[in-house]
Design a protein around this motif. Structure first.
Motif, PDB file in Angstrom:
ATOM      1  N   VAL A 193       2.954  -3.634  35.183  1.00  0.00           N
ATOM      2  CA  VAL A 193       2.774  -4.979  35.716  1.00  0.00           C
ATOM      3  C   VAL A 193       3.268  -4.987  37.157  1.00  0.00           C
ATOM      4  O   VAL A 193       4.261  -4.313  37.486  1.00  0.00           O
ATOM      5  CB  VAL A 193       3.516  -6.042  34.868  1.00  0.00           C
ATOM      6  N   VAL A 211       4.015  -7.573  40.650  1.00  0.00           N
ATOM      7  CA  VAL A 211       4.207  -8.928  41.158  1.00  0.00           C
ATOM      8  C   VAL A 211       4.281  -8.854  42.673  1.00  0.00           C
ATOM      9  O   VAL A 211       5.113  -8.124  43.232  1.00  0.00           O
ATOM     10  CB  VAL A 211       5.498  -9.570  40.606  1.00  0.00           C
ATOM     11  N   THR A 245       6.233 -18.364  37.152  1.00  0.00           N
ATOM     12  CA  THR A 245       4.931 -19.039  37.144  1.00  0.00           C
ATOM     13  C   THR A 245       4.878 -20.161  38.171  1.00  0.00           C
ATOM     14  O   THR A 245       3.794 -20.643  38.514  1.00  0.00           O
ATOM     15  CB  THR A 245       4.626 -19.609  35.759  1.00  0.00           C
ATOM     16  N   ILE A 267       0.119 -11.825  40.178  1.00  0.00           N
ATOM     17  CA  ILE A 267       0.628 -10.977  39.112  1.00  0.00           C
ATOM     18  C   ILE A 267      -0.535 -10.210  38.501  1.00  0.00           C
ATOM     19  O   ILE A 267      -1.572 -10.786  38.155  1.00  0.00           O
ATOM     20  CB  ILE A 267       1.354 -11.820  38.036  1.00  0.00           C
ATOM     21  N   THR A 277       1.500  -9.066  31.684  1.00  0.00           N
ATOM     22  CA  THR A 277       2.372 -10.223  31.902  1.00  0.00           C
ATOM     23  C   THR A 277       3.364 -10.408  30.753  1.00  0.00           C
ATOM     24  O   THR A 277       4.448 -10.958  30.961  1.00  0.00           O
ATOM     25  CB  THR A 277       1.537 -11.504  32.071  1.00  0.00           C
ATOM     26  N   ASP A 290       7.367 -11.081  31.207  1.00  0.00           N
ATOM     27  CA  ASP A 290       8.089 -12.167  30.537  1.00  0.00           C
ATOM     28  C   ASP A 290       9.235 -11.615  29.692  1.00  0.00           C
ATOM     29  O   ASP A 290      10.335 -12.198  29.662  1.00  0.00           O
ATOM     30  CB  ASP A 290       7.141 -12.974  29.650  1.00  0.00           C
TER      31      ASP A 290
END
Length: 263
Positions: free
Chosen positions: A220, A222, A240, A246, A250, A254
């Motif tokens: 992932v 970002v 968010t 992103i 995800t 998280d």
């Protein structure tokens, strides 16, 4: 990877506190702090001033063992006056910076994290402790928060360093659940110059959490402004809600944010 200078850290402790004090004019210090839900703004300020004074005492006395930490019992500070708490906070920050300057870098002193053991730990830690709590108060009061990009980059570096210490597995055993094959996260600051190399990879594929400054394909990724990345990593704002792009897993992002527990 280059840290800020010792003198820059000393100066930032005062600068970040001064910016925080300036934001208190006409503020309602009974406002609750969403990112520190047990406190209102006045209590947050008393916490920050208390731990700054605690660090100053440790450094000034060259402590070789812990002393009781200030800024924890905040029940008496539910209705603070900006005209009182502001100057008190500024005075404590000035005193801490002066004491750190007098001690100088590399001076032995007890630190709450094993194997650090010098003033270099405190000067860096309280730069970012102050900057992040300034964000807590600023955002709670509905004001805009800005941070020098060099300070923000160093703040992420320090978070990565302290947040990956193996001792977290002892204190927070649930962090071990983060580890697993293919679990890597990439954070990329989009508003810093290329020479800053403001990219971080968190590697959860081994027996411990590791990190590195690198541009690597990860499970992932970002991308976003560096100060927003700092606030998201510190869980000061939901990721968010930020101006991020992103890509990838995800659910891993998280899960990582749910399990990491530093600051």
């Amino acid at each position: 990877m280059t840290r800020l200078s010792y003198e820059r850290y000393c100066a930032e402790i005062v600068t970040q506190t001064s910016l925080l004090v300036a934001s208190l004019k006409d503020a309602d210090l009974t406002t609750e702090v969403p990112s520190c839900p047990e406190w209102n703004v006045g209590q947050l300020l008393r916490h920050l001033g208390g731990v700054q004074r605690w660090a100053e005492t440790l450094v000034r006395t060259r402590a070789t063992e812990p002393i009781p930490e200030g800024g924890r019992d905040l029940a008496a500070y539910t209705d603070e006056d900006p005209a009182v708490v502001g100057p008190w906070l500024a005075e404590g920050a000035e005193r801490l910076a002066e004491t750190l300057r007098a001690a100088g870098p590399g001076t032995p002193v007890w630190t709450p994290v094993p194997d650090y053991g010098t003033t270099d730990f405190f000067v860096r830690r309280f730069t970012h402790e102050t900057a992040i709590h300034r964000a807590d108060a600023t955002l709670a009061l509905g004001l805009e928060y800005e941070l020098d990009k060099e300070v923000a980059v160093d703040g992420i570096d320090e978070w990565m360093e302290l947040g990956s210490l193996p001792l977290h597995f002892e204190v927070h055993p649930w962090m071990r659940e983060l580890l697993g094959p293919g679990r890597t996260l990439h954070f990329h600051a989009t508003d810093t110059p290329p020479e800053a190399n403001a990219e971080w990879v968190v590697d959860l594929t081994g027996d411990v959490i590791t990190w590195r400054r690198a541009h690597e394909k990860s499970a992932v990724a970002v991308r976003g402004p560096v100060t927003e990345l700092l606030l998201a990593i510190y869980k000061r704002r939901p990721i968010t809600d930020g101006p991020f792009k992103i890509f990838g897993d995800t659910e891993l992002l998280d899960f990582w944010l749910e399990r990491v527990d530093f600051g």
